[in-house]
Design an enzyme around this catalytic site. Structure first.
Site, PDB file in Angstrom:
ATOM      1  N   HIS A  67       5.664   3.310 -80.671  1.00  0.00           N
ATOM      2  CA  HIS A  67       4.846   2.316 -81.367  1.00  0.00           C
ATOM      3  C   HIS A  67       4.016   1.518 -80.346  1.00  0.00           C
ATOM      4  O   HIS A  67       2.797   1.395 -80.467  1.00  0.00           O
ATOM      5  CB  HIS A  67       5.766   1.391 -82.164  1.00  0.00           C
ATOM      6  CG  HIS A  67       5.076   0.242 -82.832  1.00  0.00           C
ATOM      7  ND1 HIS A  67       4.942   0.150 -84.193  1.00  0.00           N
ATOM      8  CD2 HIS A  67       4.480  -0.854 -82.311  1.00  0.00           C
ATOM      9  CE1 HIS A  67       4.287  -0.963 -84.478  1.00  0.00           C
ATOM     10  NE2 HIS A  67       4.002  -1.594 -83.365  1.00  0.00           N
ATOM     11  N   GLU A  68       4.698   1.016 -79.295  1.00  0.00           N
ATOM     12  CA  GLU A  68       4.001   0.212 -78.288  1.00  0.00           C
ATOM     13  C   GLU A  68       3.017   1.055 -77.485  1.00  0.00           C
ATOM     14  O   GLU A  68       1.935   0.588 -77.144  1.00  0.00           O
ATOM     15  CB  GLU A  68       5.015  -0.461 -77.348  1.00  0.00           C
ATOM     16  CG  GLU A  68       5.914  -1.475 -78.027  1.00  0.00           C
ATOM     17  CD  GLU A  68       5.146  -2.543 -78.791  1.00  0.00           C
ATOM     18  OE1 GLU A  68       4.075  -2.964 -78.337  1.00  0.00           O
ATOM     19  OE2 GLU A  68       5.626  -2.942 -79.865  1.00  0.00           O
ATOM     20  N   HIS A  71      -0.284   1.240 -79.225  1.00  0.00           N
ATOM     21  CA  HIS A  71      -1.161   0.101 -78.904  1.00  0.00           C
ATOM     22  C   HIS A  71      -1.774   0.274 -77.512  1.00  0.00           C
ATOM     23  O   HIS A  71      -2.983   0.139 -77.317  1.00  0.00           O
ATOM     24  CB  HIS A  71      -0.361  -1.206 -78.873  1.00  0.00           C
ATOM     25  CG  HIS A  71       0.127  -1.663 -80.214  1.00  0.00           C
ATOM     26  ND1 HIS A  71      -0.708  -1.851 -81.285  1.00  0.00           N
ATOM     27  CD2 HIS A  71       1.369  -1.990 -80.639  1.00  0.00           C
ATOM     28  CE1 HIS A  71       0.003  -2.281 -82.318  1.00  0.00           C
ATOM     29  NE2 HIS A  71       1.268  -2.370 -81.949  1.00  0.00           N
TER      30      HIS A  71
HETATM   31 ZN    ZN Z   1       2.872  -3.291 -82.928  1.00  0.00          ZN
END
Ligand code: ZN
Length: 380
Positions: A67-68, A71
């Site tokens: 998830h990170e 980004h």
């Molecule tokens: Zn996030």
């Protein structure tokens, strides 16, 4: 979060974990091994449940990281600097020293994380469905759990309030519509504050009415959300000003230096007539070497002061921060402090010392930024 241990550098991005990650891993492994797995796939020895549970918790941590990384990779692809990723109790955070330059970039960076979670969730669920029946039931159950957990993670992060990803998305949309970044930040932060209150409220009801201990989590998450949102609301205008500043505008130029080739005793006599407690140290040919404080010089035993040079006592890189004049101020915020060697950052250009940045310089800049934005932060 300073107390982190390193987890490696996938795709060249520094990843660290706060110790609280171990707590969440232990809780998840226990949840899988003690209740979920024995209920859904009974009749196995305990070590099978524990081995699968621990593996499941590790894969869950990896999907938090995915998830990170979503980004971080989109941010880097769009030309933004990525400092590092930190995993902790309530998930992860990706530190971007700069601010996205436009709403489209802001939107793309924010949406990439939940998208990665959605893909991971779909992938795990699909895998659970498609694997042949010969695969042990505990594996299928763990895959299904990972799938749903990632989907819940994606949906939760899409809730429209800062500092959640959904808040960043809301902010990008309002920014695009109104062309007013500060207003967009305030809308997203207010929404985050309300969201935090609602979540904490639901958690309290769950805890007090239904006696469900899961309510404690919601109260904690809600409290954290509201707290972060109010902090953003209070610092938003100043941060926007700070985000545009380069170190060349913040630093004290042409600082007084300490000659590294001087003995401690000789420099002590010189320092008696000066006004500072910490000095950048330069070598005989003018190159910056490190920084030295009067406190560090005072720790040199009296009989050694005539034979010890300032250069031998000073704190050198990487323990002392060396940076360039074009670096944004936000890149060193929070990295200057009271620890020895971090009371000054050296600003170096073409091998020469052009200035220093002290916590005082930063505090002064912050206060001026708040003074310049006449709008006082409002908290609903
Ligand atoms: Zn996030």
């Amino acid at each position: 979060m300073h107390a982190t241990f390193p987890l490696g550098r996938p795709a060249g991005i520094r990843v660290g974990a706060h110790w609280s990650v171990l707590l969440i891993m232990a809780l998840l492994a226990e949840l899988l091994a003690q209740s979920l797995l024995p209920e859904a796939a009974p009749g196995q020895p305990a070590f099978v449940y524990w081995a699968t549970g621990i593996a499941g918790a590790v894969v869950f941590l990896a999907s938090l990281l995915a998830h990170e990384l979503g980004h971080a990779l989109v941010a880097r692809h769009r030309g933004l600097a990525v400092d590092r990723i930190t995993l902790w109790l309530l998930g992860g955070s990706t530190e971007l020293p700069g601010e996205p330059p436009d709403p489209r970039t802001s939107f793309a960076v924010a949406v990439a994380g939940p998208l990665a979670s959605l893909l991971a969730g779909g992938g795990f669920l699909g895998l659970g469905l498609l694997l042949p029946t010969a695969v042990p039931a505990v594996v299928i159950v763990t895959l299904t759990w990972l799938g749903w957990t990632n989907l819940v993670l994606a949906v939760f992060n899409l809730l429209p309030g800062s500092p959640l990803d959904g808040g960043r998305i809301l902010q990008a949309v309002v920014w695009q519509r109104t062309a007013d970044k500060r207003r967009a930040q305030a809308v997203a932060a207010r929404s985050g504050n309300v969201l935090g209150l609602v979540l904490a409220g639901i958690g309290l009801v769950e805890l007090l009415w239904f006696g469900s201990f899961a309510g404690v989590w919601l109260v904690g998450i809600g409290w954290f959300l509201g707290f972060s949102a109010r902090a953003e609301l209070a610092t938003g205008p100043a941060r926007e000003v700070l985000g545009r500043l380069r170190l060349s505008e913040v630093m004290t130029p042409h600082p007084e230096t300490a000659p590294g080739w001087f003995t401690v005793r000789a420099f002590a006599e010189q320092a008696a007539t000066r006004r500072f407690r910490t000095y950048p140290v330069v070598s005989f040919d003018g190159r910056p070497v490190g920084i030295v404080s009067l406190a560090a010089l005072a720790r040199v035993p009296a009989q050694a002061r005539a034979s010890t040079r300032v250069e031998d006592v000073c704190v050198k890189p990487p323990r002392c921060l060396v940076t360039g004049p074009d670096v944004p101020l936000t890149a060193i915020l929070g990295r200057l402090g009271d620890r020895p060697g971090q009371d000054l950052a050296l600003v170096v250009e073409d091998g020469a010392l052009v200035g220093v940045v002290s916590p005082d310089d930063i505090a002064r800049t912050l206060e001026l930024a708040v003074l310049a934005t006449d709008a006082r932060p409002r908290v609903p």
